[in-house]
Design a protein around this motif. Sequence first.
Motif, PDB file in Angstrom:
ATOM      1  N   ASP A  67       0.829  -1.214   0.000  1.00 63.71           N
ATOM      2  CA  ASP A  67       0.000   0.000   0.000  1.00 63.71           C
ATOM      3  C   ASP A  67       0.860   1.259   0.000  1.00 63.71           C
ATOM      4  O   ASP A  67       0.571   2.246   0.673  1.00 63.71           O
ATOM      5  CB  ASP A  67      -0.971   0.018   1.185  1.00 63.71           C
ATOM      6  CG  ASP A  67      -1.940  -1.155   1.177  1.00 63.71           C
ATOM      7  OD1 ASP A  67      -2.286  -1.628   0.073  1.00 63.71           O
ATOM      8  OD2 ASP A  67      -2.338  -1.598   2.277  1.00 63.71           O
ATOM      9  N   GLY A  68       1.977   1.216  -0.711  1.00 63.72           N
ATOM     10  CA  GLY A  68       2.848   2.380  -0.843  1.00 63.72           C
ATOM     11  C   GLY A  68       3.725   2.664   0.367  1.00 63.72           C
ATOM     12  O   GLY A  68       4.421   3.669   0.398  1.00 63.72           O
ATOM     13  N   GLN A  69       3.690   1.783   1.369  1.00 63.40           N
ATOM     14  CA  GLN A  69       4.471   1.987   2.595  1.00 63.40           C
ATOM     15  C   GLN A  69       5.505   0.876   2.761  1.00 63.40           C
ATOM     16  O   GLN A  69       5.223  -0.287   2.470  1.00 63.40           O
ATOM     17  CB  GLN A  69       3.542   1.987   3.820  1.00 63.40           C
ATOM     18  CG  GLN A  69       2.492   3.074   3.798  1.00 63.40           C
ATOM     19  CD  GLN A  69       3.120   4.458   3.835  1.00 63.40           C
ATOM     20  OE1 GLN A  69       4.010   4.720   4.623  1.00 63.40           O
ATOM     21  NE2 GLN A  69       2.652   5.343   2.966  1.00 63.40           N
ATOM     22  N   PRO A  70       6.697   1.220   3.251  1.00 60.93           N
ATOM     23  CA  PRO A  70       7.692   0.172   3.497  1.00 60.93           C
ATOM     24  C   PRO A  70       7.277  -0.706   4.674  1.00 60.93           C
ATOM     25  O   PRO A  70       6.739  -0.214   5.676  1.00 60.93           O
ATOM     26  CB  PRO A  70       8.968   0.952   3.816  1.00 60.93           C
ATOM     27  CG  PRO A  70       8.511   2.291   4.253  1.00 60.93           C
ATOM     28  CD  PRO A  70       7.194   2.545   3.590  1.00 60.93           C
ATOM     29  N   VAL A  71       7.500  -2.007   4.524  1.00 55.15           N
ATOM     30  CA  VAL A  71       7.222  -2.977   5.582  1.00 55.15           C
ATOM     31  C   VAL A  71       8.377  -3.968   5.638  1.00 55.15           C
ATOM     32  O   VAL A  71       9.044  -4.220   4.639  1.00 55.15           O
ATOM     33  CB  VAL A  71       5.889  -3.732   5.357  1.00 55.15           C
ATOM     34  CG1 VAL A  71       4.697  -2.805   5.469  1.00 55.15           C
ATOM     35  CG2 VAL A  71       5.886  -4.450   4.017  1.00 55.15           C
ATOM     36  N   VAL A  72       8.599  -4.517   6.814  1.00 57.68           N
ATOM     37  CA  VAL A  72       9.645  -5.523   6.987  1.00 57.68           C
ATOM     38  C   VAL A  72       8.992  -6.890   6.924  1.00 57.68           C
ATOM     39  O   VAL A  72       8.063  -7.186   7.687  1.00 57.68           O
ATOM     40  CB  VAL A  72      10.365  -5.339   8.340  1.00 57.68           C
ATOM     41  CG1 VAL A  72      11.388  -6.446   8.562  1.00 57.68           C
ATOM     42  CG2 VAL A  72      11.030  -3.975   8.406  1.00 57.68           C
ATOM     43  N   ASN A  73       9.467  -7.709   6.012  1.00 53.16           N
ATOM     44  CA  ASN A  73       8.993  -9.085   5.886  1.00 53.16           C
ATOM     45  C   ASN A  73       9.754  -9.925   6.901  1.00 53.16           C
ATOM     46  O   ASN A  73      10.967 -10.088   6.805  1.00 53.16           O
ATOM     47  CB  ASN A  73       9.243  -9.582   4.465  1.00 53.16           C
ATOM     48  CG  ASN A  73       8.820 -11.024   4.249  1.00 53.16           C
ATOM     49  OD1 ASN A  73       8.747 -11.816   5.184  1.00 53.16           O
ATOM     50  ND2 ASN A  73       8.577 -11.375   2.995  1.00 53.16           N
ATOM     51  N   LEU A  74       9.020 -10.441   7.900  1.00 57.26           N
ATOM     52  CA  LEU A  74       9.630 -11.264   8.939  1.00 57.26           C
ATOM     53  C   LEU A  74       9.426 -12.760   8.704  1.00 57.26           C
ATOM     54  O   LEU A  74       9.619 -13.566   9.603  1.00 57.26           O
ATOM     55  CB  LEU A  74       9.079 -10.867  10.314  1.00 57.26           C
ATOM     56  CG  LEU A  74       9.481  -9.475  10.782  1.00 57.26           C
ATOM     57  CD1 LEU A  74       8.754  -9.094  12.057  1.00 57.26           C
ATOM     58  CD2 LEU A  74      10.983  -9.394  10.985  1.00 57.26           C
ATOM     59  N   GLY A  75       9.048 -13.115   7.505  1.00 59.25           N
ATOM     60  CA  GLY A  75       8.935 -14.534   7.155  1.00 59.25           C
ATOM     61  C   GLY A  75       7.552 -15.101   7.415  1.00 59.25           C
ATOM     62  O   GLY A  75       6.596 -14.388   7.706  1.00 59.25           O
ATOM     63  N   TYR A  76       7.493 -16.408   7.299  1.00 56.12           N
ATOM     64  CA  TYR A  76       6.218 -17.096   7.445  1.00 56.12           C
ATOM     65  C   TYR A  76       5.673 -16.957   8.861  1.00 56.12           C
ATOM     66  O   TYR A  76       6.397 -17.082   9.836  1.00 56.12           O
ATOM     67  CB  TYR A  76       6.340 -18.572   7.093  1.00 56.12           C
ATOM     68  CG  TYR A  76       6.656 -18.795   5.628  1.00 56.12           C
ATOM     69  CD1 TYR A  76       5.704 -18.485   4.654  1.00 56.12           C
ATOM     70  CD2 TYR A  76       7.881 -19.293   5.236  1.00 56.12           C
ATOM     71  CE1 TYR A  76       5.978 -18.664   3.317  1.00 56.12           C
ATOM     72  CE2 TYR A  76       8.170 -19.483   3.895  1.00 56.12           C
ATOM     73  CZ  TYR A  76       7.217 -19.169   2.935  1.00 56.12           C
ATOM     74  OH  TYR A  76       7.501 -19.352   1.620  1.00 56.12           O
ATOM     75  N   PHE A  77       4.353 -16.735   8.935  1.00 59.58           N
ATOM     76  CA  PHE A  77       3.690 -16.566  10.222  1.00 59.58           C
ATOM     77  C   PHE A  77       3.255 -17.900  10.813  1.00 59.58           C
ATOM     78  O   PHE A  77       3.140 -18.038  12.021  1.00 59.58           O
ATOM     79  CB  PHE A  77       2.476 -15.642  10.048  1.00 59.58           C
ATOM     80  CG  PHE A  77       1.745 -15.366  11.327  1.00 59.58           C
ATOM     81  CD1 PHE A  77       2.320 -14.568  12.307  1.00 59.58           C
ATOM     82  CD2 PHE A  77       0.491 -15.907  11.558  1.00 59.58           C
ATOM     83  CE1 PHE A  77       1.663 -14.309  13.493  1.00 59.58           C
ATOM     84  CE2 PHE A  77      -0.183 -15.641  12.744  1.00 59.58           C
ATOM     85  CZ  PHE A  77       0.413 -14.846  13.712  1.00 59.58           C
TER      86      PHE A  77
END
Length: 150
Positions: free
Chosen positions: A110-120
């Motif tokens: 959605d146009g915002q940076p996010v940190v991918n922390l892997g599978y939930f």
Amino acid sequence: MSGLKKLFPEKIDLNRLIFKIGEVSKMMDVSTRQLRYWEQKGYITSIRDDKSRSRVFNMENLNKVTLIKHYLDKGFTLTAANETASENIAKMRYLRRFMMNAFEDVETIDGQPVVNLGYFNEEKTSILYASVDENDEIKYRVVDIKKKDK
């Protein structure tokens, strides 16, 4: 492959950075005499520089000196400062290990940076993302992989 390996393809060994005792003394505003005493007590460990035979400290010991000094400045005894510094260094090691294994990438949603922390989940059907808002609050969101790919 872990995300940090994507960002930093070569392993960076910060302990290869070494600092002479005088440099540590100046940086941390701790006398060389204090540093030698802390070493004698076993709180920090120096290594000998082959060229000059002087005491040098690696990054881990520089961090330990920084923390001991911080706690001494807060009124801790030297023993308590060392114990607290050691506990915090153990936590930092664990956090580093966690991040090396959990962090996948910085992505945009959605146009915002996010940190991918892997599978939930164990089924690997959703991913955990974290972001920091304008008030420096951490926000988490779980995204179903099927919805993400659309």
